[in-house]
Write an enzyme that holds these catalytic residues in place. Sequence first.
Site, PDB file in Angstrom:
ATOM      1  N   HIS A 121      69.641  78.150  47.865  1.00 40.01           N
ATOM      2  CA  HIS A 121      69.583  76.722  47.523  1.00 40.01           C
ATOM      3  C   HIS A 121      68.118  76.267  47.698  1.00 40.01           C
ATOM      4  O   HIS A 121      67.388  76.814  48.521  1.00 40.01           O
ATOM      5  CB  HIS A 121      70.488  75.977  48.502  1.00 40.01           C
ATOM      6  CG  HIS A 121      70.683  74.527  48.218  1.00 40.01           C
ATOM      7  ND1 HIS A 121      69.777  73.570  48.622  1.00 40.01           N
ATOM      8  CD2 HIS A 121      71.678  73.863  47.600  1.00 40.01           C
ATOM      9  CE1 HIS A 121      70.226  72.376  48.249  1.00 40.01           C
ATOM     10  NE2 HIS A 121      71.374  72.523  47.630  1.00 40.01           N
ATOM     11  N   ASP A 198      71.241  80.013  56.461  1.00 41.12           N
ATOM     12  CA  ASP A 198      71.657  78.754  55.852  1.00 41.12           C
ATOM     13  C   ASP A 198      73.187  78.790  55.807  1.00 41.12           C
ATOM     14  O   ASP A 198      73.786  79.442  54.960  1.00 41.12           O
ATOM     15  CB  ASP A 198      71.064  78.649  54.439  1.00 41.12           C
ATOM     16  CG  ASP A 198      71.641  77.453  53.674  1.00 41.12           C
ATOM     17  OD1 ASP A 198      72.478  76.726  54.244  1.00 41.12           O
ATOM     18  OD2 ASP A 198      71.255  77.275  52.509  1.00 41.12           O
ATOM     19  N   GLN A 201      77.293  76.471  53.370  1.00 34.42           N
ATOM     20  CA  GLN A 201      78.581  76.810  52.747  1.00 34.42           C
ATOM     21  C   GLN A 201      79.421  77.711  53.647  1.00 34.42           C
ATOM     22  O   GLN A 201      80.650  77.697  53.549  1.00 34.42           O
ATOM     23  CB  GLN A 201      78.366  77.506  51.388  1.00 34.42           C
ATOM     24  CG  GLN A 201      77.641  76.676  50.353  1.00 34.42           C
ATOM     25  CD  GLN A 201      78.429  75.453  49.870  1.00 34.42           C
ATOM     26  OE1 GLN A 201      79.644  75.350  50.054  1.00 34.42           O
ATOM     27  NE2 GLN A 201      77.740  74.502  49.262  1.00 34.42           N
ATOM     28  N   LYS A 224      80.083  68.710  54.429  1.00 33.87           N
ATOM     29  CA  LYS A 224      80.812  69.729  53.654  1.00 33.87           C
ATOM     30  C   LYS A 224      81.973  70.293  54.464  1.00 33.87           C
ATOM     31  O   LYS A 224      82.675  71.199  54.017  1.00 33.87           O
ATOM     32  CB  LYS A 224      79.868  70.863  53.268  1.00 33.87           C
ATOM     33  CG  LYS A 224      78.768  70.460  52.283  1.00 33.87           C
ATOM     34  CD  LYS A 224      77.991  71.689  51.865  1.00 33.87           C
ATOM     35  CE  LYS A 224      76.613  71.395  51.347  1.00 33.87           C
ATOM     36  NZ  LYS A 224      76.567  70.765  50.046  1.00 33.87           N
ATOM     37  N   CYS A 364      71.193  72.888  42.434  1.00 29.73           N
ATOM     38  CA  CYS A 364      70.020  72.989  43.326  1.00 29.73           C
ATOM     39  C   CYS A 364      69.685  74.454  43.618  1.00 29.73           C
ATOM     40  O   CYS A 364      69.317  74.816  44.744  1.00 29.73           O
ATOM     41  CB  CYS A 364      70.219  72.217  44.626  1.00 29.73           C
ATOM     42  SG  CYS A 364      70.492  70.475  44.356  1.00 29.73           S
TER      43      CYS A 364
HETATM   44  N1  C6P Z   1      74.742  72.161  48.209  1.00 27.82           N
HETATM   45  C1  C6P Z   1      76.100  71.792  46.264  1.00 27.82           C
HETATM   46  O1  C6P Z   1      76.700  71.098  45.469  1.00 27.82           O
HETATM   47  P1  C6P Z   1      72.615  69.182  52.296  1.00 27.82           P
HETATM   48  O2  C6P Z   1      72.408  68.541  50.969  1.00 27.82           O
HETATM   49  O3  C6P Z   1      71.410  69.103  53.165  1.00 27.82           O
HETATM   50  O4  C6P Z   1      73.864  68.764  52.979  1.00 27.82           O
HETATM   51  O5  C6P Z   1      72.878  70.741  52.005  1.00 27.82           O
HETATM   52  C2  C6P Z   1      71.915  71.495  51.338  1.00 27.82           C
HETATM   53  C3  C6P Z   1      72.440  72.848  51.018  1.00 27.82           C
HETATM   54  C4  C6P Z   1      71.859  73.943  51.583  1.00 27.82           C
HETATM   55  N2  C6P Z   1      72.309  75.186  51.359  1.00 27.82           N
HETATM   56  C5  C6P Z   1      73.357  75.410  50.563  1.00 27.82           C
HETATM   57  C6  C6P Z   1      73.833  76.822  50.368  1.00 27.82           C
HETATM   58  C7  C6P Z   1      73.991  74.350  49.942  1.00 27.82           C
HETATM   59  O6  C6P Z   1      75.031  74.582  49.152  1.00 27.82           O
HETATM   60  C8  C6P Z   1      73.512  73.038  50.139  1.00 27.82           C
HETATM   61  C9  C6P Z   1      74.117  71.866  49.434  1.00 27.82           C
HETATM   62  C10 C6P Z   1      75.445  71.159  47.454  1.00 27.82           C
HETATM   63  O7  C6P Z   1      76.049  73.017  46.144  1.00 27.82           O
HETATM   64  C11 C6P Z   1      74.581  70.008  47.061  1.00 27.82           C
HETATM   65  S1  C6P Z   1      73.209  70.488  46.084  1.00 27.82           S
END
Ligand code: C6P
Length: 411
Positions: A121, A198, A201, A224, A364
Amino acid sequence: MIDWGRIRQDFPILDRKINGRRLAFLDSAASSQKPIQVIDAMTDIYRSCYANVHRGAYTLSQESTEAYEESRRKVARFLNAAEEEIIFTRSATASMNLFAYGWGLNNLKPGDRVLTSVMEHHANIVPWHIIAGHTGAELGFIDITDDFRLDMDDALGLIDERVRVVAISGMSNVLGTMPPVTRIARAAHEVGAVVLVDGAQLVPHAPVDVQRLGADFLAFSGHKMLGPTGIGVLWGRRELLEEMEPAEGGGEMIREVRLDGSEWAEVPHKFEAGTPPFVEAIGLGAAVDYLSAIGMENVLEHDRLLTGYALERLAEVPGLTVQGPADTIDRGGAISFSLTGIHAHDVATILDQEGVAVRAGHHCAKPLLRGLGLTASARASFYVYNLTEDVDALIDALGEARRIFGLTGGE
Ligand code: C6P
């Protein structure tokens, strides 16, 4: 046996009808819905004991502080971590930036390498671009295989003495792939590198025990995993957190401030400058309680059943290609796909008319999409409140999209 239909009833938003249809919410990888228990936990704080934390000697502030610190303990137990190793941040993005700025900016130098992967991401790529610009460190990217797994030969070949940081996703938000992070961490530690996972997910969808994971840092978001927005976590090994510099200065993160300098508070407080999002942290604590009551093994199993069923049924749709592993082994419930002859945004719009919410776009993860030869894909993702009938609704709606676009054959 978990009654998943009963679980669904805890989520008031799922009673909504979209265009007169039952809502099939299939975008939990972007952000999950919230159970009434989380909503209540947050409104209870505002109604009963809201006051700023760690500041007041009076009852309300002490109660808010206790509830905030209790959430830290809940998150620690959830991950099998020590309480002082849990840093509350704004999001997974903020957690990864905290590590990049706090550790990376102060430890990397020209010639050092930060190793990440092509499936990351943006939140695990862009901070490293910035830190590389400041420090002169270089970035390396582990490739993926043709079957959408992390290329372990490439990974082990790239992990050498120059690598100081390995920053890798525990589950791809596009492919659903869950790389073997414990193996990678072992190899990284052999060359003295620090490992960040990270977990944006991974943590919502699988049991994570940081003692077994093998990493040094883990970043994730509350929103999430049934919690509110505006709260995230950075877990780090205590000895590394002790050495790490704060990335933000301000109130509450200090032991002493004079005009000519300051000293930091103990971990985790030295990383929590300013008024923290404590109501959100309390909401996350309630989400952790909710998930723990179900059991993360059961959450993983439920995701796996839905993913397996969805992969099977999607294979019936003519012209549909899944970008991700074709089976449920080391794979989570985020399924990206494209449909020949229909742009991903049109797919998502037509699905919405049928009451099915999916995400469309680059998720993203532009470098990954570019590598796959795509600019956008559609993505369905599952969570505890989804049932097989949500998958059936998705398949029916895809049939409708094909009908509207006049696609009748196996194009
Ligand atoms: N992915 C998706 O629709 P935040 O936005 O900080 O809560 O998470 C960022 C992030 C980081 N790593 C991974 C693997 C992610 O999937 C995400 C967030 C969302 O896939 C929003 S782009």
